[in-house]
Design a protein around this motif. Structure first.
Motif, PDB file in Angstrom:
ATOM      1  N   THR A 163      41.571  53.447 -34.043  1.00  0.00           N
ATOM      2  CA  THR A 163      40.831  54.509 -34.739  1.00  0.00           C
ATOM      3  C   THR A 163      41.551  55.844 -34.638  1.00  0.00           C
ATOM      4  O   THR A 163      41.689  56.576 -35.623  1.00  0.00           O
ATOM      5  CB  THR A 163      39.413  54.631 -34.159  1.00  0.00           C
ATOM      6  N   VAL A 164      42.023  56.179 -33.428  1.00  0.00           N
ATOM      7  CA  VAL A 164      42.707  57.456 -33.227  1.00  0.00           C
ATOM      8  C   VAL A 164      44.034  57.493 -33.975  1.00  0.00           C
ATOM      9  O   VAL A 164      44.357  58.487 -34.652  1.00  0.00           O
ATOM     10  CB  VAL A 164      42.927  57.727 -31.725  1.00  0.00           C
ATOM     11  N   GLU A 186      40.560  48.883 -30.057  1.00  0.00           N
ATOM     12  CA  GLU A 186      39.850  49.373 -31.246  1.00  0.00           C
ATOM     13  C   GLU A 186      39.797  50.895 -31.257  1.00  0.00           C
ATOM     14  O   GLU A 186      39.953  51.532 -32.304  1.00  0.00           O
ATOM     15  CB  GLU A 186      38.446  48.780 -31.298  1.00  0.00           C
ATOM     16  N   ARG A 187      39.582  51.491 -30.081  1.00  0.00           N
ATOM     17  CA  ARG A 187      39.571  52.947 -29.985  1.00  0.00           C
ATOM     18  C   ARG A 187      40.952  53.518 -30.314  1.00  0.00           C
ATOM     19  O   ARG A 187      41.075  54.538 -30.996  1.00  0.00           O
ATOM     20  CB  ARG A 187      39.111  53.377 -28.594  1.00  0.00           C
ATOM     21  N   LEU A 229      38.361  46.472 -26.129  1.00  0.00           N
ATOM     22  CA  LEU A 229      37.650  47.520 -26.863  1.00  0.00           C
ATOM     23  C   LEU A 229      38.501  48.789 -26.946  1.00  0.00           C
ATOM     24  O   LEU A 229      38.382  49.563 -27.905  1.00  0.00           O
ATOM     25  CB  LEU A 229      36.308  47.830 -26.195  1.00  0.00           C
ATOM     26  N   GLN A 230      39.347  49.001 -25.935  1.00  0.00           N
ATOM     27  CA  GLN A 230      40.225  50.167 -25.952  1.00  0.00           C
ATOM     28  C   GLN A 230      41.244  50.073 -27.091  1.00  0.00           C
ATOM     29  O   GLN A 230      41.726  51.098 -27.595  1.00  0.00           O
ATOM     30  CB  GLN A 230      40.948  50.304 -24.610  1.00  0.00           C
ATOM     31  N   LEU A 248      43.517  55.928 -22.424  1.00  0.00           N
ATOM     32  CA  LEU A 248      42.743  54.715 -22.721  1.00  0.00           C
ATOM     33  C   LEU A 248      43.031  53.601 -21.717  1.00  0.00           C
ATOM     34  O   LEU A 248      42.581  52.470 -21.907  1.00  0.00           O
ATOM     35  CB  LEU A 248      43.078  54.231 -24.140  1.00  0.00           C
TER      36      LEU A 248
END
Length: 259
Positions: A62-63, A58-59, A55-56, A30
């Motif tokens: 999620t993971v 948020e990613r 934004l990374q 990321l």
């Protein structure tokens, strides 16, 4: 785009080989850099991370929430306590009902000095109270923190060497670069009106003021405990009671000195 720091904390649920490597690889994919990592509490790990793209984050969140080997605890912009937790490998103790109250024991002097040094670095008004019994290291910690923050310390009232109560400052002592140290017990019982006028002047400066024995200080002034940004308690051990009864009696037996 400017890089942004974040604090990531997770708890290990299944401690298997290669877990940290998996998380490091995920951060790498990321394009998130690790600044610092440390254990912060039992099976918890804390990381300071850096990214250009929020934004990374948020990613990443999620993971991490889908992984069954860890539980995500915190993912936020780092607070001072987060930075210290990663730096020293442990949390500083704070009161659940009063977030401005932080507690240390004498064995934590290194963390306390680091904590106060971070508070002292900015040239702005900050009012810090510190409680503790005699010879526990309160004044020494404040002086050491001032040195770390590249600040000059000025004793307005103190019992460090002899009992001192100042009624004026000399040229150069009125500065945001200074840390002003006031002993609440000495000021209450030994001060004259010129001393209190000096304190009122100092309180108006955009500088750090540290009040030893803040509970006694507010009894003699118009200030309240709500005016303090932080209240620090320092004990010889966790079960020690901070009592002002004997403390005030001992202070009154010191020799008085005016400057």
């Amino acid at each position: 785009m400017e890089k942004t720091e974040w604090y990531l904390e997770y708890e290990i649920l299944i401690n298997r080989p290669g877990l940290l490597g998996d998380i490091s690889s995920l951060l790498g994919m990321l394009s998130i850099n690790i600044i610092m990592i440390n254990g912060v509490k039992h099976a918890r790990r804390g990381l300071l991370i850096l990214t250009k793209d929020d934004l990374q984050i948020e990613r990443l969140k999620t993971v991490l929430q889908t992984m069954d080997t860890i539980q995500l605890i915190k993912l936020r912009k780092p607070k001072l306590r987060d930075r210290l937790a990663v730096r020293h490998g442990r949390y500083i103790h704070s009161d659940q009902d009063d977030r401005k109250l932080v507690r240390f024991v004498r064995n934590d002097l290194g963390i306390l000095v680091d904590f106060m040094a971070e508070l002292f670095k900015k040239n702005e008004h900050k009012l810090v109270g510190i409680r503790g019994m005699p010879r526990v290291g309160k004044t020494e910690a404040v002086v050491a923190a001032s040195v770390c923050a590249n600040k000059r310390w000025v004793f307005v009232s103190s019992t460090l060497l002899k009992q001192t109560v100042r009624s004026q400052l000399i040229k150069g002592e009125y500065s945001p670069q200074n840390t002003y140290i006031i002993d609440g017990i000495v000021s209450k019982h030994r001060a004259n009106e010129k001393h209190w006028q000096l304190i009122r002047e100092i309180m108006q400066l955009p500088a750090v003021k540290v009040i030893e024995h803040p509970d006694i200080f507010v009894q003699a002034t118009e200030y309240t405990m709500e005016d303090f940004d932080y209240i620090i308690e320092l004990r010889n051990h966790e079960d020690e009671e901070i009592s002002y009864k004997d403390l005030e009696r001992n202070t009154l037996h010191h020799n008085q000195g005016f400057m």
